[in-house]
Design a protein around this motif. Sequence first.
Motif, PDB file in Angstrom:
ATOM      1  N   LYS A  54      46.216 -24.040  -7.489  1.00 53.71           N
ATOM      2  CA  LYS A  54      47.374 -22.847  -7.159  1.00 53.71           C
ATOM      3  C   LYS A  54      47.972 -23.397  -5.903  1.00 53.71           C
ATOM      4  CE  LYS A  54      47.241 -17.986  -6.218  1.00 53.71           C
ATOM      5  NZ  LYS A  54      47.717 -17.561  -4.785  1.00 53.71           N
ATOM      6  N   SER A  67      49.237 -25.408 -12.885  1.00 47.99           N
ATOM      7  CA  SER A  67      48.761 -24.087 -13.839  1.00 47.99           C
ATOM      8  C   SER A  67      47.298 -24.446 -13.745  1.00 47.99           C
ATOM      9  CB  SER A  67      48.987 -24.428 -15.335  1.00 47.99           C
ATOM     10  OG  SER A  67      48.749 -25.546 -15.715  1.00 47.99           O
ATOM     11  N   ARG A 117      33.818 -16.056 -16.740  1.00 45.57           N
ATOM     12  CA  ARG A 117      35.188 -15.445 -16.201  1.00 45.57           C
ATOM     13  C   ARG A 117      34.660 -14.539 -15.374  1.00 45.57           C
ATOM     14  NH1 ARG A 117      38.792 -11.051 -17.003  1.00 45.57           N
ATOM     15  NH2 ARG A 117      41.137 -12.047 -16.869  1.00 45.57           N
ATOM     16  N   SER A 160      44.135 -12.646  -3.927  1.00 38.50           N
ATOM     17  CA  SER A 160      45.355 -13.405  -4.774  1.00 38.50           C
ATOM     18  C   SER A 160      44.908 -14.506  -5.724  1.00 38.50           C
ATOM     19  CB  SER A 160      46.692 -13.703  -3.751  1.00 38.50           C
ATOM     20  OG  SER A 160      46.273 -14.613  -3.227  1.00 38.50           O
ATOM     21  N   GLU A 208      43.420 -12.947  -8.689  1.00 36.20           N
ATOM     22  CA  GLU A 208      44.287 -12.251  -9.639  1.00 36.20           C
ATOM     23  C   GLU A 208      45.282 -13.349 -10.482  1.00 36.20           C
ATOM     24  OE1 GLU A 208      46.737  -9.934  -6.960  1.00 36.20           O
ATOM     25  OE2 GLU A 208      45.051  -8.548  -6.818  1.00 36.20           O
ATOM     26  N   TRP A 209      45.349 -14.321  -9.646  1.00 40.24           N
ATOM     27  CA  TRP A 209      46.094 -15.743 -10.399  1.00 40.24           C
ATOM     28  C   TRP A 209      45.027 -16.240 -11.425  1.00 40.24           C
ATOM     29  CZ3 TRP A 209      45.048 -20.990 -10.178  1.00 40.24           C
ATOM     30  CH2 TRP A 209      46.130 -21.932 -10.550  1.00 40.24           C
ATOM     31  N   ALA A 264      42.697 -14.424 -13.219  1.00 31.85           N
ATOM     32  CA  ALA A 264      42.799 -13.557 -14.160  1.00 31.85           C
ATOM     33  C   ALA A 264      43.932 -13.616 -14.823  1.00 31.85           C
ATOM     34  CB  ALA A 264      42.503 -12.158 -13.615  1.00 31.85           C
ATOM     35  N   THR A 265      45.069 -13.792 -14.294  1.00 32.36           N
ATOM     36  CA  THR A 265      46.193 -14.071 -15.246  1.00 32.36           C
ATOM     37  C   THR A 265      46.700 -15.059 -16.061  1.00 32.36           C
ATOM     38  OG1 THR A 265      47.641 -14.109 -13.612  1.00 32.36           O
ATOM     39  CG2 THR A 265      47.449 -11.866 -14.381  1.00 32.36           C
ATOM     40  N   GLU A 266      46.136 -16.378 -15.338  1.00 32.15           N
ATOM     41  CA  GLU A 266      47.000 -17.403 -15.789  1.00 32.15           C
ATOM     42  C   GLU A 266      45.693 -18.359 -16.773  1.00 32.15           C
ATOM     43  OE1 GLU A 266      49.798 -18.744 -15.348  1.00 32.15           O
ATOM     44  OE2 GLU A 266      50.314 -16.736 -14.538  1.00 32.15           O
ATOM     45  N   CYS A 312      44.792 -22.580 -22.184  1.00 33.45           N
ATOM     46  CA  CYS A 312      45.831 -22.234 -21.350  1.00 33.45           C
ATOM     47  C   CYS A 312      46.936 -23.440 -21.393  1.00 33.45           C
ATOM     48  CB  CYS A 312      45.511 -21.488 -20.170  1.00 33.45           C
ATOM     49  SG  CYS A 312      44.670 -22.568 -19.124  1.00 33.45           S
TER      50      CYS A 312
END
Length: 507
Positions: free
Chosen positions: A173, A178, A196, A209, A212-213, A215-217, A267
């Motif tokens: 990050k 990615s 996860r 943060s 959150e990154w 969790a979404t990516e 991903c």
Amino acid sequence: MLLTTQYQIVPGIDAPAYTPKMHGTGIVHFGVGAFHRSHQAVYTDTALALHGGDWRITGVSLQSTAIADAINQQDGLYTLLTRSPDDSSVTVRIIGSIKRVEAASRSVVEIQAALASENTKIVSMTVTEKAYGIDRSTGHIDKSNSVIAHDLSNPDDPRGVIGFIVKGLALRKENGLSPFTVLCCDNLPNNGQLIRSAVLDFAGQISQSLAEWIATEAAFPSTMVDRITPATTAELITEVGSRLLVQDNACVEAEQFSQWVIEDNFCCGRPQWQDAGAIFVDDVTPYEKMKLRMLNGTHSLIAYLGFLCGHRFVRDVMASPSLRLLVESHIRCAARTLPILKNIDTADYGQDLIQRFTNVNIAHETYQIAMDGSQKMPQRIFEPALESLQLNLPIESYAITTAAWIRYCAGIDVEGKKYDIRDPAQAELSAVFSRETGAERQLEPQLEPQRAESVCKAVFSIPGIVPAELAQSEWWLSRTSLYLDLMLNDDMQSALTIVNRELKTID
Ligand code: CS2
């Protein structure tokens, strides 16, 4: 001489159909034990031969330096021997998909660099159920676990798998990369979701943060992995040496059968494992449940009952008529708790399991499977037992397996010989025996039946192992206590006669 890339191949040995050093790495794998070497590394080897790509593996050993030393001296090469159930034919194949193995005890910088590298697309693991440090009842990290506690206090210098993954993701990050796909290949239910949830929990303790990154990516596909792989022995190393005409200290042996079902949720790309035989599906859960209950649950039954009856290998258990009968019944009982699968007939799957367990060419130790029971029994035995209880299905084979596990946890055999039960809950389990049966000798002969019941109750009340609803069932308690009472009094045969009689009337 050792197996290396200089090896002059002898007839009858398969070698990689590609030049390993021409391919870069794309996977970091934690836990380079025999199973990884007989399974994922082999699928990757086949995919590399068919499609090429930079998908070689950087292995990480969290516990020891032995496999890193062995495999690195061999330029990453090792041999897989597979043994047929029908005759004594073997296939001998050199695998080239592992580039290097790093030992966490001495190569933290290299491991972090591999995790942070743009080339790394997948971080996978087979580290055993206990190594994650997850509280399975919540899916959160277990802060009382010493490795988790260490890594939370030292997130930049992790020791455990969750700590390493979060550190690797944090570096990516920071560097604007990615995330990688996290691929758990351990025999845990909903393994992708479980890891996860633990990774997000751990990351959230460091930075909201970051969590959150992730969790979404990031992606966390679930998988079902399967191949019976005994631990490598000195005899195997000698056998492989005489077949190759050079020494291979990292060789493995396995059955021919192999299966890998994977949720297609990556991903940033993946090897074309489907062309190596892997099956990609939208939802792995039904396959996972089938394997955990029918194969692994029966394995635990075989391990505890077999060990207590003095059988060293799974194949010896299958050669005993009363145990085999029980194994067959248990497989049918486990199948009844499963949803219907479109492409799989559980009766055929069960027949194949019997064949695989009976394979006389595979020496799979009951003591190997018996390890870590407190981590394995919940998904293999307790969950289907509870469901069976609720659905009015037979619970006898679950009850006798549970009794055998408890009896095994006494750590002393019928001849009074002690053995190590090798379980993370060893302290709590041993304490039950010293408390319930007296500290002098852990087991007293001719225990009265109430003792068996109080041992069962005490084990059921250790937090996080037996689901409360099951532990509270009077019927469950009475059946497990009945079998345990016989086992504590060294009467395995009566226990087997009763269970087979009960199952025959229900079946
Ligand atoms: C076994 C598994 O040791 C054990 O607990 O049940 O390792 C089993 O052999 C594999 O899951 C087979 O795929």
